[in-house]
Each structure stands twice: as structure tokens, then as C-alpha cells.
Write a protein that holds these residues in place. Structure first.
Motif, mmCIF file in Angstrom:
data_model
loop_
_atom_site.group_PDB
_atom_site.id
_atom_site.type_symbol
_atom_site.label_atom_id
_atom_site.label_comp_id
_atom_site.label_asym_id
_atom_site.label_seq_id
_atom_site.Cartn_x
_atom_site.Cartn_y
_atom_site.Cartn_z
ATOM 1 N N GLY A 112 0.894 -1.280 0.078
ATOM 2 C CA GLY A 112 0.129 0.164 0.044
ATOM 3 C C GLY A 112 0.873 1.236 0.072
ATOM 4 N N GLY A 113 1.817 1.127 0.781
ATOM 5 C CA GLY A 113 2.735 2.347 0.742
ATOM 6 C C GLY A 113 3.532 2.733 -0.695
ATOM 7 N N ALA A 114 3.783 1.512 -1.375
ATOM 8 C CA ALA A 114 4.450 1.622 -2.540
ATOM 9 C C ALA A 114 3.519 2.363 -3.736
ATOM 10 N N VAL A 115 2.268 1.693 -3.635
ATOM 11 C CA VAL A 115 1.367 2.605 -4.242
ATOM 12 C C VAL A 115 1.069 3.926 -4.184
ATOM 13 N N THR A 116 1.037 4.075 -2.795
ATOM 14 C CA THR A 116 0.673 5.579 -2.540
ATOM 15 C C THR A 116 1.653 6.592 -2.699
ATOM 16 N N GLY A 117 2.992 5.946 -2.704
ATOM 17 C CA GLY A 117 4.383 6.636 -3.198
ATOM 18 C C GLY A 117 4.324 6.956 -4.630
ATOM 19 N N VAL A 118 3.919 6.089 -5.613
ATOM 20 C CA VAL A 118 4.004 6.238 -6.897
ATOM 21 C C VAL A 118 3.125 7.491 -7.194
ATOM 22 N N VAL A 119 1.597 7.439 -6.605
ATOM 23 C CA VAL A 119 0.711 8.292 -6.772
ATOM 24 C C VAL A 119 0.996 9.661 -6.351
ATOM 25 N N ILE A 120 1.651 9.815 -5.081
ATOM 26 C CA ILE A 120 2.158 11.050 -4.771
ATOM 27 C C ILE A 120 3.312 11.576 -5.538
#
Length: 228
Positions: free
Chosen positions: A118-126
């Protein structure tokens, strides 16, 4: 002045030694706790040791983070002032504390796979949303390390992307923008805030007295069509 610099250097060396020592202790405790939890997850005595290792990781990890951020803040303050050092210090502390929390949860046996995905996906979006801001931030880090100029220097920026060249005096070196006091013909100087990504891609030279901007409301001088 020399005494102040010596005290600053001594403080930086102390913070560096403290950060390295605390990091070594935290890493050793992390490795021991991780191995104990993986090899003997059900033994109560070893679980107690694992929680003790987690406590060591927490204490020394926080100490290492604070010492490292203090050292970086002192160096950046000496080069670019407190305006650039304060946000960098906060960012380093946030990243360091997050790493400490992840390490502690790993030692006590918490499954972090879902959080990491989840953190990886959020990091990509940000990262996609803040691409320009991140570009200016990392360019500011590079400029602080390379140090092609400092506050108070007179420079000329050669860049077509910002309708250069622009000459002026550097008034502030930030992590996102650099402020340049640009002289204006027959008017008060203007403060020009240039994104660091543009400065990193531009040519930087010494200041030139012949590059003076005209006021925006001043048109071209009239051209005399001829004599009587």
C-alpha cells in the motif's frame, strides 16, 4: 569567527560519531531480534529477548535519527542559512522515524507486506502528482552539495526557459526556490524566485553590470524618423 567555526565543526563531529554509534547498535539489535523471531517464534523467553531488541532499536534508532538530522542541519545552515536547513531537518527526522517504526514492527513479528504494498502504491501516486515539486527539491539538494553560488554572491543565470540571462545578487537559497535580487533600470530592484530545477539546468556565471532589466511598463524608446 574562528572560534565559532571550530565549535561548529566540533559539534558536527560529535553528532556524526553519535549517529554512527547509535546506528550500529540499532542495526545489531535489529538483526538479532529478527533472527530470534524467525527461528523461534513461539518460545516465550526468546520472545522477551525480541521485545528487548525492539526497545533497543527504538531508542538508538531515534537517537541516530536526531543526531544525523542535527549534523545535516548544521552543515546546510552554514552553507545556505536556516531557511533551507529547517525543512530538510524535519524531512530527515520524519523519514528516520518511519524507518525506526518499520524496524521495530519487523522485530516484534508484525507482517508488513500489506503495508509495504500500500505504501508503494501511495508513493507512486504522490510522486506523479508532485513531480515538479520533487524535481525542485532534489535539484535544491544537488545545488547545496555542488554549491555553485551562495547567499550574497552576484551571479548571472543563462537560461532561455526563464527568458534569461538574468543578473543579480542571491538573497536566499532554499530547497525549492532560489531568490535573486535583480536590478531594474530607473527603478527599485526586484526579487526573482527561480525554481531550483531551472537553475540546475542553466548556466551560472559571475554577475554582469550590463545586464539590467527595464521596468515592465516601460516601452521601447521612440525612434527618431529623421531631421528637419
Amino acid at each position: 569567527m574562528r572560534r565559532t567555526l571550530r565549535r561548529l565543526e566540533g559539534r558536527i563531529e560529535l553528532d556524526l560519531r553519535r549517529a554512527v554509534a547509535c546506528s550500529v547498535v540499532a542495526l545489531v539489535a535489529l538483526a538479532v531480534g529478527h533472527e530470534l523471531d524467525r527461528d523461534h517464534p513461539t518460545l516465550d523467553r526468546l520472545r522477551v529477548v525480541s521485545f528487548g531488541c525492539a526497545l533497543v532499536v527504538l531508542v538508538f534508532g531515534v537517537a541516530a535519527t536526531r543526531s544525523a538530522s542535527n549534523e545535516v542541519s548544521a552543515k546546510v545552515t552554514a552553507r545556505a542559512g536556516s531557511a533551507a536547513a529547517a525543512p530538510l531537518r524535519v524531512m530527515l527526522q520524519v523519514v528516520g522515524y518511519l524507518l525506526v517504526v518499520v524496524a521495530v514492527l519487523d522485530v516484534v513479528g508484525v507482517d508488513l507486506s500489506q503495508f509495504l504494498v500500500g505504501g508503494a502504491v501511495t508513493g507512486v501516486v504522490i510522486g506523479i502528482a508532485a513531480q515538479q515539486t520533487l524535481g525542485n527539491f532534489f535539484a535544491g539538494i544537488v545545488l547545496l552539495l555542488a554549491r555553485p553560488y551562495a547567499a550574497g554572491d552576484s551571479i548571472t543565470v543563462y537560461s532561455g526557459a526563464i527568458n534569461g540571462p538574468h543578473t543579480g545578487t542571491v538573497t536566499d537559497v532554499g530547497l525549492l526556490y532560489t531568490s535573486l535580487r535583480v536590478p531594474v533600470l530607473d527603478a527599485a530592484p526586484e526579487i526573482m524566485r527561480i525554481p531550483n530545477s531551472q537553475l540546475l539546468a542553466a548556466g551560472i556565471g559571475p554577475g554582469r553590470d550590463d545586464l539590467v532589466r527595464r521596468p515592465a511598463d516601460e516601452g521601447e524608446p521612440p525612434v527618431d524618423g529623421g531631421g528637419d
